[in-house]
Design an enzyme around this catalytic site. Structure first.
Site, PDB file in Angstrom:
ATOM      1  N   GLY A  42     -17.974   9.776 -27.787  1.00 26.50           N
ATOM      2  CA  GLY A  42     -18.361   8.616 -27.517  1.00 26.50           C
ATOM      3  C   GLY A  42     -17.641   7.108 -27.473  1.00 26.50           C
ATOM      4  N   ASP A 101     -21.091   4.149 -29.107  1.00 25.81           N
ATOM      5  CA  ASP A 101     -21.428   3.958 -27.330  1.00 25.81           C
ATOM      6  C   ASP A 101     -22.614   3.854 -27.427  1.00 25.81           C
ATOM      7  OD1 ASP A 101     -21.171   6.295 -28.066  1.00 25.81           O
ATOM      8  OD2 ASP A 101     -20.757   6.703 -25.617  1.00 25.81           O
ATOM      9  N   ASP A 104     -30.035   5.941 -27.761  1.00 24.91           N
ATOM     10  CA  ASP A 104     -30.281   5.874 -26.542  1.00 24.91           C
ATOM     11  C   ASP A 104     -32.010   7.350 -26.868  1.00 24.91           C
ATOM     12  OD1 ASP A 104     -31.614   7.980 -24.432  1.00 24.91           O
ATOM     13  OD2 ASP A 104     -29.672   8.930 -23.631  1.00 24.91           O
ATOM     14  N   LYS A 132     -30.156   1.241 -24.687  1.00 25.19           N
ATOM     15  CA  LYS A 132     -30.919   2.534 -23.843  1.00 25.19           C
ATOM     16  C   LYS A 132     -32.409   2.454 -24.763  1.00 25.19           C
ATOM     17  CE  LYS A 132     -30.221   6.427 -19.828  1.00 25.19           C
ATOM     18  NZ  LYS A 132     -29.324   7.603 -19.826  1.00 25.19           N
ATOM     19  N   PHE A 153     -27.837   6.860 -15.694  1.00 20.32           N
ATOM     20  CA  PHE A 153     -26.970   7.857 -16.176  1.00 20.32           C
ATOM     21  C   PHE A 153     -25.389   6.959 -16.664  1.00 20.32           C
ATOM     22  CE2 PHE A 153     -30.372  11.206 -16.280  1.00 20.32           C
ATOM     23  CZ  PHE A 153     -30.526  11.497 -18.030  1.00 20.32           C
ATOM     24  N   ASP A 160     -19.041  10.330 -21.915  1.00 21.50           N
ATOM     25  CA  ASP A 160     -18.868  11.248 -20.908  1.00 21.50           C
ATOM     26  C   ASP A 160     -20.091  11.185 -19.920  1.00 21.50           C
ATOM     27  OD1 ASP A 160     -20.517  12.781 -22.824  1.00 21.50           O
ATOM     28  OD2 ASP A 160     -20.438  14.580 -21.755  1.00 21.50           O
ATOM     29  N   ARG A 166     -14.713  10.374 -19.376  1.00 31.70           N
ATOM     30  CA  ARG A 166     -14.191   9.196 -20.362  1.00 31.70           C
ATOM     31  C   ARG A 166     -13.118   7.931 -20.712  1.00 31.70           C
ATOM     32  NH1 ARG A 166     -17.478  11.458 -24.754  1.00 31.70           N
ATOM     33  NH2 ARG A 166     -17.178  14.065 -25.014  1.00 31.70           N
TER      34      ARG A 166
HETATM   35  C1  PRP Z   1     -23.484  10.581 -27.013  1.00 33.18           C
HETATM   36  C2  PRP Z   1     -23.897   8.942 -27.907  1.00 33.18           C
HETATM   37  C3  PRP Z   1     -24.415   8.731 -28.717  1.00 33.18           C
HETATM   38  C4  PRP Z   1     -25.372   9.444 -28.506  1.00 33.18           C
HETATM   39  C5  PRP Z   1     -26.743   9.256 -28.015  1.00 33.18           C
HETATM   40  O1  PRP Z   1     -22.537  11.350 -27.729  1.00 33.18           O
HETATM   41  O2  PRP Z   1     -21.881   8.782 -27.359  1.00 33.18           O
HETATM   42  O3  PRP Z   1     -23.436   9.212 -29.962  1.00 33.18           O
HETATM   43  O4  PRP Z   1     -24.946  10.807 -27.235  1.00 33.18           O
HETATM   44  O5  PRP Z   1     -27.921   9.803 -27.957  1.00 33.18           O
HETATM   45  P1  PRP Z   1     -29.018   9.694 -28.946  1.00 33.18           P
HETATM   46  O6  PRP Z   1     -29.409   8.191 -29.402  1.00 33.18           O
HETATM   47  O7  PRP Z   1     -29.393  10.374 -28.259  1.00 33.18           O
HETATM   48  O8  PRP Z   1     -28.256  10.023 -30.385  1.00 33.18           O
HETATM   49  P2  PRP Z   1     -22.837  13.049 -27.568  1.00 33.18           P
HETATM   50  O9  PRP Z   1     -24.073  13.281 -28.646  1.00 33.18           O
HETATM   51  O10 PRP Z   1     -22.995  13.141 -26.195  1.00 33.18           O
HETATM   52  O11 PRP Z   1     -21.203  13.352 -28.458  1.00 33.18           O
HETATM   53  P3  PRP Z   1     -20.066  12.459 -27.479  1.00 33.18           P
HETATM   54  O12 PRP Z   1     -19.632  11.260 -28.051  1.00 33.18           O
HETATM   55  O13 PRP Z   1     -19.349  13.291 -28.151  1.00 33.18           O
HETATM   56  O14 PRP Z   1     -20.421  12.533 -26.678  1.00 33.18           O
END
Ligand code: PRP
Length: 185
Positions: A42, A101, A104, A132, A153, A160, A166
Site C-alpha cells: 500500500g 499508507d 487501521d 483511522k 473504507f 486497494d 491502487r
Molecule cells: C493495509 C495497509 C496497511 C495495513 C493497515 O495493508 O496498506 O499496511 O493494511 O492495517 P492495520 O493497521 O490493521 O494493520 P494490507 O495488509 O491490506 O496489504 P497491502 O499493503 O498489500 O494492501
C-alpha cells in the site's frame, strides 16, 4: 461499483500539500541520512512522493521496503499479519522511518516495529498518510500523520479495495461499513 459511487475524499492537490507539510516536519525532526522503510504494497505511491518531498527539504534518505499482508480481498483486517518480504541487509544503528499508507488496527505497524527492534536499529519513527483510529486494536505511536478519517473504507493512492484502485492519484471513499461487502477470510 463505478467511480460515481466513490466520492473523492482527498484530491491530488490536498494530498500533495499534506505530503509536503509532512516532509517539512520530518526534515525538522529527523536526521538527513534517514532510512525509510515502506510497508508494501500500500505505501508504494506515498513513499515515492514522500522521498521526493524530503529531497526538496534537503534530506537524502535511503529507501527499503518490507512487504506485509493483513487484509484478504475484502475490506477489513484479517487480524493476522504475514511477512511476505523482509528488509535486506544490515540496518543496525540506523535511524528508521517506517512509512505506511494507512493505520487501521495498528497491527501491521506494530509488527514491523517489533521486527526492526530485533535488528537493533537505532531510533524508529513512524509515519502514515492516513490514520483511522476507530478500528485500532493495538496502541501504536504515530509520529507523523497526514489525515485522520472516521470509520470509512477508502481506496486510491496505493490503497486497494479488493486489489483494485491502487492506481488512482487521489483517495476515494469506497463504502461505509454498513454497505461494505463481507470479508472472505
Ligand atoms: C493495509 C495497509 C496497511 C495495513 C493497515 O495493508 O496498506 O499496511 O493494511 O492495517 P492495520 O493497521 O490493521 O494493520 P494490507 O495488509 O491490506 O496489504 P497491502 O499493503 O498489500 O494492501
Amino acid at each position: 461499483m463505478t467511480m460515481a459511487d466513490m466520492p473523492v475524499l482527498f484530491d491530488e492537490a490536498a494530498i500533495a500539500q499534506r505530503v509536503d507539510e509532512l516532509a517539512a516536519d520530518i526534515a525538522r525532526r529527523l536526521p538527513k541520512d534517514l532510512l525509510i522503510v515502506g510497508l508494501l504494497k500500500g505505501s508504494f505511491v506515498f513513499v515515492a512522493d514522500l522521498v521526493r518531498a524530503l529531497h526538496r527539504r534537503g534530506l537524502a534518505p535511503q529507501v527499503e521496503f518490507m512487504r506485509l499482508s493483513s487484509y484478504g480481498l475484502g475490506t477489513t483486517s484479517g487480524g493476522e499479519v504475514h511477512l511476505l518480504g523482509d528488509v535486506p541487509g544490515d540496518v543496525s544503528g540506523r535511524a528508521v522511518l517506517l512509512v505506511d499508507d494507512i493505520v487501521d488496527t495498528g497491527q501491521s505497524l506494530t509488527y514491523a516495529m517489533a521486527l526492526l527492534d530485533q535488528r537493533e536499529v537505532g531510533r524508529i519513527s513512524t509515519c502514515a498518510l492516513i490514520d483511522k483510529p476507530s478500528r485500532r486494536r493495538v496502541t501504536v505511536r504515530l509520529d507523523f500523520k497526514g489525515f485522520t478519517i472516521g470509520d470509512l473504507f477508502i481506496a486510491g493512492y496505493g490503497i486497494d479495495y479488493a486489489e483494485r484502485y491502487r492506481e488512482l492519484p487521489f483517495i476515494v471513499t469506497v463504502s461505509t461499513p454498513a454497505t461494505a461487502p463481507d470479508k472472505e477470510a
